[in-house]
Design an enzyme around this catalytic site. Structure first.
Site, mmCIF file in Angstrom:
data_model
loop_
_atom_site.group_PDB
_atom_site.id
_atom_site.type_symbol
_atom_site.label_atom_id
_atom_site.label_comp_id
_atom_site.label_asym_id
_atom_site.label_seq_id
_atom_site.Cartn_x
_atom_site.Cartn_y
_atom_site.Cartn_z
ATOM 1 N N LYS A 1 0.776 -1.155 0.105
ATOM 2 C CA LYS A 1 -0.053 -0.172 0.028
ATOM 3 C C LYS A 1 1.001 1.146 -0.053
ATOM 4 C CE LYS A 1 -3.846 2.101 2.519
ATOM 5 N NZ LYS A 1 -4.773 1.749 3.795
ATOM 6 N N SER B 1 -9.570 1.516 2.807
ATOM 7 C CA SER B 1 -8.823 2.765 1.844
ATOM 8 C C SER B 1 -7.974 1.875 1.182
ATOM 9 C CB SER B 1 -8.247 3.664 2.899
ATOM 10 O OG SER B 1 -7.383 3.018 3.589
ATOM 11 N N SER C 1 -10.003 -0.695 7.173
ATOM 12 C CA SER C 1 -9.420 -0.455 5.768
ATOM 13 C C SER C 1 -8.701 -1.701 5.169
ATOM 14 C CB SER C 1 -8.554 0.903 5.600
ATOM 15 O OG SER C 1 -9.140 1.664 5.693
#
Length: 484
Positions: A74, A149, A173
């Site tokens: 990420k 997210s 997330s």
């Protein structure tokens, strides 16, 4: 195939690390134009690292547990020499001079970076639509979101462009996009994994964890990244158990608590409810004692979170002022004007909204009414969990109230987006480990996830229960081949 199976093939010479990496890069090249999973693709670096692993194997050297395995990260985790943007214009050109602890541990274990994945800007969102570099699409249906997210990291695993990935989880997330994309997503206990090198959103809630195709792979990744770190004062100085050792042990006699309030929650999709109830029945068939428990303040978590998280975000993001690094507005007539314009132009609408909410909640005259009160409710939520764990070993809920929604469905309704985290937020507020495992599909063919929540530092038992359910239910046995 599991990471363990790939590792055996690599060690025996049935496949080379270079061949494995090239397979995944080919998949990435085929899928990413449609999905927009990656902010940065590191193909050249990946091939060089794979060649290095092959050379070590040829020389008879010992290999790390993740040697040659293609991984995605990420893009809010710092990677030395590779852009870390947080999917924001504010950090579009930022190249960290240091490596985060978790990625450093992955590379020492032999893992190979194939790319940095897209996310909601500064990890603020539930759909990966607030990224400054365009929205990510769900591999199961490109008209739908992958969640957020960490939607890019979930979609990377689901689309087959990597074997596993890392995400961060502040209010769900990791688990919510895992549910939406039909993969496993694990949020460890707060402090089990170092946050050093993770770009901060809400420091008392953020935690790094893995996405994987199966529970055993998630356990392998956690084994590598967990453990003390003197660079992170919130990282716990406790021993790390062997997370894979107990996966195959029977769960007969364990007590699984179904949280009543979650199944009575407004907005819970009937298909999701039925699928998760079926998962509970499967655990009972495996010998677990499934009982109903109450956590009365569970659904108060979302209101509590949306005071605490924006408050911490407003403090953490104050550093982005256009002075030392990050986006800087041009031709400003004063320092104050430059700072104001840099933040207005560098941050997207959702990030600005949360900064404003947090600044208001922390302002003089309101901090006691909002922030202090939210922290008091947080304590009550934690006490509810403590009481529940006096009676059961693991808790069970749906991961998300619905399956993946259509792209743009909540564009004009932030509250509807926020309510998507209703069932994941409480574990963050209490600092508990939690995992999402696929448990079925909707009539439209979209994945559904069941969430299991463990007690503090009890990831080993959580993974054991999740693995036993996964093996018995075998939800993904007949998954269709995703076509790109």
């Amino acid at each position: 195939m599991t990471i363990s199976a790939w590792r055996q093939q690599l060690q025996s010479g049935e496949i080379s690390a270079r061949e494995l990496v090239d397979q995944h890069l080919k998949r990435l090249a085929a899928s990413d134009p449609a999905l927009n999973v990656y902010v940065e693709v590191t193909a050249e670096r990946a091939r060089l690292e794979a060649d290095r692993v092959d050379a070590l194997r040829a020389a008879g050297e010992s290999l790390g547990p993740l040697a040659g395995l293609p991984l995605a990260i990420k893009d809010n985790l710092c990677t030395k020499g590779v852009r870390t943007t947080c999917s924001s214009r504010m950090l579009e050109h930022f190249v960290p001079p240091y490596e985060s602890t978790v990625t450093e541990r992955l590379w020492k274990a032999g893992g190979v970076l194939v790319g940095k994945t897209n996310l909601d800007e500064f990890a603020m969102g539930g759909s990966t639509e607030t990224s400054a570099f365009g929205a990510t699409r769900n591999p199961w249906n490109k008209d739908h979101v992958p969640g957020g997210s960490s939607g890019g990291s979930a979609a990377a695993v689901a689309s087959g462009s990597c074997l596993a990935s890392l995400g961060s989880d502040t209010g769900g997330s990791i688990r919510q996009p895992a549910s939406f994309c039909g993969v496993v997503g694990l949020k460890p206990t707060y402090g089990r994994v170092s946050r050093w090198g993770l770009v901060a959103f809400a420091s008392s809630l953020d935690q790094v964890g893995p996405f994987a195709n199966n529970v055993a792979d998630a356990a392998e990744i956690l084994q590598v990244i967990a453990g003390p770190d003197p660079r992170d004062s919130t990282c716990l100085n406790v021993d790390v158990p062997d997370y894979t050792a107990g996966l195959t042990e029977s769960i007969a006699g364990l007590r699984v608590g179904v949280i009543r309030e979650c199944f009575d929650a407004d907005g819970l999709d009937p298909e999701v409810k039925a699928s998760v109830q079926s998962a509970a029945q499967q655990l009972a068939a495996l010998g677990a004692e499934v009982v109903e428990v109450s956590c009365p303040r569970f659904t108060d978590g979302i209101a509590t979170y949306y005071v605490i998280a924006p408050s911490e975000a407003s403090a953490n993001l104050a550093r982005y002022d256009g002075v030392k690094y990050g986006f800087r507005a041009e031709d400003a007539e004063s320092l104050a004007a430059m700072t104001s314009r840099s933040r207005a132009e560098g941050f997207g609408a959702e990030v600005q909204r949360r900064i404003l909410i947090g600044t208001y909640a922390l302002s003089a005259g309101y901090v006691d009414a909002y922030y202090k009160k939210a922290q008091q409710v947080r304590t009550l939520i934690r006490r509810d969990f403590d009481a529940a764990f006096q009676a059961v070993d693991v808790l069970l809920t749906p991961t998300a109230p619905s399956t993946a929604f259509r792209a743009g469905a909540h564009a004009d309704d932030p509250l509807a987006m926020y309510l998507g985290d209703l069932l994941t937020i409480p574990a963050n507020l209490a600092g508990l480990p939690a995992i999402s495992v696929p448990c079925g599909f909707s009539k439209a063919g979209l994945p559904i996830g069941v969430q299991l929540i463990g007690n503090v530092l009890d990831e080993a038992r959580l993974l054991q229960v999740a693995h036993q359910y996964e093996q018995a239910a075998d939800v993904m046995a007949n998954r269709p081949e995703l076509d790109f």
